[in-house]
Design a protein around this motif. Structure first.
Motif, PDB file in Angstrom:
ATOM      1  N   ASP A 161       0.858  -1.226   0.001  1.00 51.57           N
ATOM      2  CA  ASP A 161      -0.032   0.007   0.037  1.00 51.57           C
ATOM      3  C   ASP A 161       1.145   1.326  -0.185  1.00 51.57           C
ATOM      4  N   GLY A 162       2.134   1.243  -0.246  1.00 51.21           N
ATOM      5  CA  GLY A 162       3.150   2.324  -0.420  1.00 51.21           C
ATOM      6  C   GLY A 162       2.664   3.315  -1.477  1.00 51.21           C
ATOM      7  N   PRO A 163       3.321   4.310  -1.616  1.00 54.92           N
ATOM      8  CA  PRO A 163       3.365   5.210  -2.588  1.00 54.92           C
ATOM      9  C   PRO A 163       3.767   4.727  -4.122  1.00 54.92           C
ATOM     10  N   ARG A 164       2.757   4.821  -5.097  1.00 55.04           N
ATOM     11  CA  ARG A 164       2.977   4.422  -6.537  1.00 55.04           C
ATOM     12  C   ARG A 164       3.601   5.434  -7.283  1.00 55.04           C
ATOM     13  N   LEU A 165       4.569   5.194  -7.976  1.00 56.97           N
ATOM     14  CA  LEU A 165       5.110   6.056  -9.178  1.00 56.97           C
ATOM     15  C   LEU A 165       4.780   5.692 -10.390  1.00 56.97           C
ATOM     16  N   LEU A 166       4.825   6.686 -11.233  1.00 56.00           N
ATOM     17  CA  LEU A 166       4.520   5.917 -12.775  1.00 56.00           C
ATOM     18  C   LEU A 166       5.333   6.766 -13.624  1.00 56.00           C
ATOM     19  N   GLY A 167       6.012   5.741 -14.525  1.00 57.92           N
ATOM     20  CA  GLY A 167       6.834   6.614 -15.591  1.00 57.92           C
ATOM     21  C   GLY A 167       6.378   6.223 -17.072  1.00 57.92           C
ATOM     22  N   ILE A 168       6.180   7.314 -17.783  1.00 54.53           N
ATOM     23  CA  ILE A 168       5.754   7.041 -19.052  1.00 54.53           C
ATOM     24  C   ILE A 168       6.550   7.972 -20.263  1.00 54.53           C
ATOM     25  N   ARG A 169       6.260   7.395 -21.587  1.00 55.98           N
ATOM     26  CA  ARG A 169       6.975   8.506 -22.494  1.00 55.98           C
ATOM     27  C   ARG A 169       5.735   8.971 -23.240  1.00 55.98           C
ATOM     28  N   SER A 170       5.576   9.216 -24.661  1.00 56.07           N
ATOM     29  CA  SER A 170       4.549  10.100 -25.221  1.00 56.07           C
ATOM     30  C   SER A 170       3.050   9.074 -25.426  1.00 56.07           C
ATOM     31  N   LYS A 171       3.386   7.814 -25.580  1.00 55.03           N
ATOM     32  CA  LYS A 171       2.118   6.962 -25.977  1.00 55.03           C
ATOM     33  C   LYS A 171       0.869   6.810 -24.945  1.00 55.03           C
ATOM     34  N   THR A 172       1.435   6.606 -23.570  1.00 52.23           N
ATOM     35  CA  THR A 172       0.378   6.535 -22.539  1.00 52.23           C
ATOM     36  C   THR A 172      -0.092   7.780 -22.023  1.00 52.23           C
ATOM     37  N   HIS A 173      -1.425   7.936 -22.112  1.00 51.19           N
ATOM     38  CA  HIS A 173      -2.062   9.217 -21.571  1.00 51.19           C
ATOM     39  C   HIS A 173      -2.557   8.810 -20.180  1.00 51.19           C
ATOM     40  N   VAL A 174      -2.364   9.827 -19.185  1.00 50.46           N
ATOM     41  CA  VAL A 174      -2.870   9.755 -18.058  1.00 50.46           C
ATOM     42  C   VAL A 174      -3.627  10.903 -17.818  1.00 50.46           C
ATOM     43  N   THR A 175      -4.863  10.313 -17.651  1.00 44.22           N
ATOM     44  CA  THR A 175      -6.090  11.128 -17.687  1.00 44.22           C
ATOM     45  C   THR A 175      -6.586  11.295 -16.039  1.00 44.22           C
ATOM     46  N   ALA A 176      -7.608  12.114 -16.226  1.00 40.76           N
ATOM     47  CA  ALA A 176      -8.150  12.619 -14.516  1.00 40.76           C
ATOM     48  C   ALA A 176      -8.620  11.183 -13.973  1.00 40.76           C
ATOM     49  N   ARG A 177      -9.361  10.360 -14.829  1.00 40.83           N
ATOM     50  CA  ARG A 177      -9.962   8.902 -14.152  1.00 40.83           C
ATOM     51  C   ARG A 177      -8.710   8.377 -13.475  1.00 40.83           C
ATOM     52  N   VAL A 178      -7.482   8.120 -14.323  1.00 36.29           N
ATOM     53  CA  VAL A 178      -6.376   7.488 -13.292  1.00 36.29           C
ATOM     54  C   VAL A 178      -5.871   8.132 -12.163  1.00 36.29           C
ATOM     55  N   PHE A 179      -6.004   9.349 -12.256  1.00 36.81           N
ATOM     56  CA  PHE A 179      -5.524  10.011 -10.764  1.00 36.81           C
ATOM     57  C   PHE A 179      -6.509   9.864  -9.642  1.00 36.81           C
ATOM     58  N   ALA A 180      -7.919   9.644 -10.395  1.00 39.60           N
ATOM     59  CA  ALA A 180      -8.944   9.552  -9.254  1.00 39.60           C
ATOM     60  C   ALA A 180      -9.165   8.207  -8.776  1.00 39.60           C
ATOM     61  N   ALA A 181      -8.588   7.227  -9.741  1.00 34.29           N
ATOM     62  CA  ALA A 181      -8.824   5.549  -9.413  1.00 34.29           C
ATOM     63  C   ALA A 181      -7.713   5.223  -8.518  1.00 34.29           C
ATOM     64  N   VAL A 182      -6.512   5.990  -8.676  1.00 29.98           N
ATOM     65  CA  VAL A 182      -5.262   5.388  -7.934  1.00 29.98           C
ATOM     66  C   VAL A 182      -4.780   6.507  -6.929  1.00 29.98           C
ATOM     67  N   PRO A 183      -5.582   6.453  -5.827  1.00 29.37           N
ATOM     68  CA  PRO A 183      -5.123   7.677  -4.832  1.00 29.37           C
ATOM     69  C   PRO A 183      -3.710   7.621  -4.172  1.00 29.37           C
ATOM     70  N   ASN A 184      -3.236   6.509  -4.284  1.00 35.75           N
ATOM     71  CA  ASN A 184      -1.613   6.560  -3.800  1.00 35.75           C
ATOM     72  C   ASN A 184      -0.691   6.558  -4.877  1.00 35.75           C
ATOM     73  N   LEU A 185      -1.002   7.053  -6.147  1.00 36.85           N
ATOM     74  CA  LEU A 185      -0.281   7.591  -7.343  1.00 36.85           C
ATOM     75  C   LEU A 185       0.118   8.802  -6.772  1.00 36.85           C
ATOM     76  N   VAL A 186       1.607   9.179  -6.281  1.00 40.34           N
ATOM     77  CA  VAL A 186       1.828  10.555  -5.877  1.00 40.34           C
ATOM     78  C   VAL A 186       2.788  11.237  -6.991  1.00 40.34           C
ATOM     79  N   ALA A 187       3.282  10.440  -7.849  1.00 39.99           N
ATOM     80  CA  ALA A 187       3.956  11.415  -8.882  1.00 39.99           C
ATOM     81  C   ALA A 187       4.123  10.548 -10.174  1.00 39.99           C
ATOM     82  N   VAL A 188       4.124  11.317 -11.399  1.00 38.25           N
ATOM     83  CA  VAL A 188       4.492  10.925 -12.613  1.00 38.25           C
ATOM     84  C   VAL A 188       5.519  11.423 -13.271  1.00 38.25           C
TER      85      VAL A 188
END
Ligand code: NAI
Length: 414
Positions: free
Chosen positions: A52-79
């Motif tokens: 249940d620790g903090p999540r980080l996400l690393g992407i390049r140009s293809k992955t879209h990080v939408t408002a739904r992603v932020f709302a659905a993953v409350p422990n996502l702290v940084a992209v």
């Protein structure tokens, strides 16, 4: 004392392994996938990471990080956008959820500058047309139309990261550098600014464009500007495709007024490698065409990997947001004690409410750093407590429970 929750980072789209040592040093568990992910899969994968620790996400140009992603993953702290652009991330939603987003604004700067410098020499020596002739079995040996670049004038439009690097490299070859920028920039070496774009166009043997894509720069090189260039000059565009009116460039090349061009970017570009490419200048032997590879080198990818992973791990460990494109920027020394990060709505009274909570806890505050930007504020609070002290956790929870708090974390937990 509660067990420490290990932070987890999900790295997509073949992010360079140069990022891994930073994550390892900070105890961040790395999960990788070579492809981009659509919204639903991204949410499921982030939610499914262990612990249940903090999540980080690393992407390049293809992955879209939408408002739904932020709302659905409350422990996502940084992209981390392991690239230059951040159009693929909903930055407003990131700010609303208190998520830090970082990118790499100059990881590939040198790669672009080197390609442009090489193309300037290739154009000046007509290398591509003579090479093509050799491949076709023709021996076009002649000095006519071939020139050294030493002593020639390079006009740089946009003296930012790339333009100024190019300036230094070109001077090393003995070129005279002039530049035009809409804001006043410190000239490097012996480079000199021009008063106007027209002045620059009229005195340059090579014009190289290094401006962003804005309303002001779209079609900034059209028929009039091309006509204002010196007869026999060359144009290089490795910035953005819409900066040059491609039909006007075709007409100018047809008229013979300028000698050639090197293009790395186009008004319309294929969406992915392998797709067909159409352009009105295909077949023009005096035009060097490359498929938007200015920044595409192994070194640039490695730089970007190191730079973005450094930003992510400094955020996780110390709460530092320098270079964040979603949150206010706060710098701080390494966190050696007990530090709380509170990201909050930027409304009156937040600081006094937080300080009231701290005062009631009777814990001594040894340092506070606050920055606000737009609707979001970020506060770092250093407490006179040893790491792992239960008071720190209780205080972090009490601050997090304030109605203005978006996200609060005890940094020693990571
Ligand atoms: P930067 O932001 O560091 O520099 C841009 C400069 O252009 C700034 O100094 C700015 O003041 C100036 N500028 C803005 N509007 C202007 C105008 N109307 N007239 C004159 N100057 C103006 O950007 P950087 O990193 O140097 O990148 C420049 C361009 O290169 C961008 O368009 C970027 O997208 C492109 N690029 C292309 C790559 C490729 O693979 N071909 C890779 C990396 C960047």
């Amino acid at each position: 004392m509660r067990a420490v929750s290990t932070p987890q980072v999900l790295l997509l789209e073949n992010i360079h392994s140069s990022s891994h040592p930073n994550f390892a040093r900070h105890g961040v568990k790395v999960h990788t996938s070579p492809k981009g992910m659509a919204e639903e899969l991204l949410i499921e994968t982030l939610q499914g990471l262990p612990g249940d620790g903090p999540r980080l996400l690393g992407i390049r140009s293809k992955t879209h990080v939408t408002a739904r992603v932020f709302a659905a993953v409350p422990n996502l702290v940084a992209v981390g956008a392991f690239c230059i652009g951040t159009d693929q991330i909903d930055l407003a939603a990131a700010a609303r959820h208190g998520v830090a987003v970082f990118n790499s604004p100059f990881g590939n700067t040198r790669s672009v500058a080197e390609l442009v410098l090489g193309e300037i020499i290739m154009l000046s020596r007509q290398v591509f047309m003579r090479s093509t002739a050799c491949h076709a079995g023709h021996w076009r040996k002649s000095a006519k139309g071939s020139h050294e670049v030493r002593g020639k004038t390079l006009g740089i439009v946009g003296y930012g990261h790339i333009g100024s690097q190019l300036s230094v490299l070109a001077e090393a070859l003995g070129m005279q550098v002039r530049y035009y920028d809409i804001i006043s920039k410190l000239p490097l070496g012996n480079a000199r600014p021009c008063e106007s774009l027209t002045e620059l166009l009229g005195l340059s043997d090579f014009v190289s464009l290094h401006v962003p894509d804005t309303e002001l720069t779209r079609q900034m090189i059209g028929a009039d500007e091309l006509a204002a260039m010196r007869s026999g000059a060359y144009l290089v565009n490795a910035s953005r495709g819409l900066v040059v009116d491609i039909d006007a460039l075709k007409a100018t090349l047809d008229s013979g007024h300028i000698a050639g061009a090197a293009l790395d970017v186009y008004p319309v570009e294929p969406k992915q490698a392998g797709k067909p490419f159409e352009n009105v200048l295909r077949g023009y032997e005096q035009v060097i065409m490359t498929p938007h590879i200015g920044g595409s080198t192994e070194e640039a990818q490695a730089n970007i990997g190191r730079e973005v992973s450094t930003a992510l791990t400094r955020f996780i460990a110390d709460g530092v947001t320098l270079g964040s494109v979603s949150l206010p920027e706060v710098d701080a020394p390494p966190n050696v004690g007990c530090r709380i990060i509170n990201i909050h709505r930027n409304v009156p009274g937040v600081l006094s409410a937080i300080n009231r909570v701290v005062a009631e806890s009777e814990v001594n505050v040894v340092g506070q750093r606050l920055a606000t930007a737009g609707e979001v504020g970020l506060l770092l609070v250093d407490l006179a407590l040893d790491r792992g002290h239960n008071h720190g956790r209780a205080l972090s929870q009490a601050i997090g429970a304030l109605p203005t708090s978006l996200r609060t974390r005890l940094l020693e937990e990571s």
